[in-house]
Write an enzyme that holds these catalytic residues in place. Sequence first.
Site, mmCIF file in Angstrom:
data_model
loop_
_atom_site.group_PDB
_atom_site.id
_atom_site.type_symbol
_atom_site.label_atom_id
_atom_site.label_comp_id
_atom_site.label_asym_id
_atom_site.label_seq_id
_atom_site.Cartn_x
_atom_site.Cartn_y
_atom_site.Cartn_z
ATOM 1 N N SER A 254 0.853 -1.189 0.000
ATOM 2 C CA SER A 254 0.000 0.000 0.000
ATOM 3 C C SER A 254 0.890 1.241 0.000
ATOM 4 O O SER A 254 2.115 1.155 0.037
ATOM 5 C CB SER A 254 -0.902 0.011 1.236
ATOM 6 O OG SER A 254 -0.124 0.194 2.415
ATOM 7 N N LYS A 255 0.228 2.410 -0.029
ATOM 8 C CA LYS A 255 0.964 3.681 -0.098
ATOM 9 C C LYS A 255 1.913 3.877 1.081
ATOM 10 O O LYS A 255 2.913 4.573 0.963
ATOM 11 C CB LYS A 255 -0.016 4.845 -0.184
ATOM 12 C CG LYS A 255 -0.562 5.045 -1.593
ATOM 13 C CD LYS A 255 -1.004 6.492 -1.774
ATOM 14 C CE LYS A 255 -1.367 6.783 -3.214
ATOM 15 N NZ LYS A 255 -0.213 6.750 -4.112
ATOM 16 N N ARG A 256 1.589 3.266 2.218
ATOM 17 C CA ARG A 256 2.458 3.469 3.394
ATOM 18 C C ARG A 256 3.843 2.845 3.176
ATOM 19 O O ARG A 256 4.783 3.135 3.912
ATOM 20 C CB ARG A 256 1.807 2.922 4.663
ATOM 21 C CG ARG A 256 1.682 1.424 4.737
ATOM 22 C CD ARG A 256 0.842 0.989 5.944
ATOM 23 N NE ARG A 256 0.573 -0.421 5.932
ATOM 24 C CZ ARG A 256 1.353 -1.349 6.472
ATOM 25 N NH1 ARG A 256 2.486 -1.002 7.046
ATOM 26 N NH2 ARG A 256 1.027 -2.622 6.435
#
Length: 496
Positions: A254-256
């Site tokens: 994910s973006k994290r």
Amino acid sequence: MTDKVRVRFAPSPTGSLHIGGARTALFNLLFARHNNGVFVLRIEDTDTERSTEESVAQILRSMKWLGLDWDEGPEKGGDYGPYFQSQRLELYRKEAQRLLDEGKAYYCYCTPEELAARREAMMKAGKAPRYEGLCRNLCDEDRKRYEAEGRKPVIRLKVPQEGQTVVEDIIRGTVVFENSVLDDFIIMKSNGMPTYNFACVVDDHAMKITHVIRAEEHLSNTPKQIQVYKALGYELPRFAHVPMILAPDRSKLSKRHGATSVEEFRDQGYLSQAIINYLTLLGWSPLDSEEIFDMEKAIREFTLERVNKTAAIYDIKKLTWINGHYLRELDLDYITDQVIPFMVKKGIIAEEDAGKRYEYIKQVVAVSRDRAKTLDELADAIAFFFKDVAEYEEKGVKKHFFKENAAELLIKGAEALERLDEFTHESTERAFRSLTDSIGLKAAELIHPTRLAITGRTVGPGLFEIIVLLGKEETVKRMRKAADWIKNHGTGASAS
């Protein structure tokens, strides 16, 4: 089904093209090229609420940038278009009507509220929530009553309630699903739009797709799609579900975990060749296990049988290492062209000056690219060649500027360079070494503070390469400026 291999990449335009989607597109392309087949791009834009034209443009842009060149699809055309699902609605409605006429599908009038209540009741009873076929055998009278109430029906497929659906997967082998866990799923929504599991089957058949190569997360959809194939009397394609890409901690990517879309990587200064090389390694490897290879080698060796079953781990460090290799090895003009937009964006050079100073930029890139890992890093690394030094690296100041006689030594070095008639790598190095020998110092004691004075940094290309590229006037000016700075800021003030 055609004898010629035909594969497709079918993204939904609800966001950017991400690394996982790009890898799926790449594996399809490699398989098609290896088998002299056809690579089709189809846009699955039936989710009218979330699909956008900007996403379509972004997907096409990203694929072109990566070099994932499709044979049929948007902007190319082909014999099996249109290649946007939103333009193929008549075909889905026709095939859904055929299933209704053949008694293989039925109208369902259950409201979302009724379905939600049934799901909740089943979960409370400890059962897996599924549609129970409440409208499977409605009589005409019930249908008319529901329609009089203004209910808009969906169309559901009649799924066998016993037996098994078997998926023969090229990568995973035989995967068996019990039909008892499948329900009569929706194939057409109440707004007249097809569901994913219906539309993609109709399209894959109509477009003569021979192999469906997609992410592992779609494996659970495959038994439903096989039921659609069977109900419509279509021949099954071969299925291959490629492993998931997980984050380093084995969680869902994910973006994290940093950049995940292709355009984010492009904007951070990664090269398309490096991304393609890296994506190929996510779940596959060449016969010789080499980690650096081009698209031609991947096409030559790519087979689905050699794709791993286990999840691939996303490793940004490895991608960055591969990118550094391509930054060093690709054609110098190409890298120069690629870094100029980063220089312009950072205000290092004006766009209108790039053409005029191209040869100089190229020389600067040539001596600097070995130390950078991305185009963004490279632009920062060469900034001092185009702009005066605004500040000096703190650790370098303590180590090299705050030495006794540092300012005086820089001035002597500047004077030695000023006296030169010929300003070359050899003559500048000879001048520095003659000066340090004459005053009993090691050459490094002049080289290090000079590097800091003219670049603001303690590391970089060879000092004499820098000096020659900057030129006599600019080098001397910066050395004298640094000497003044030392006199005003450091312990070297007493040295003069």
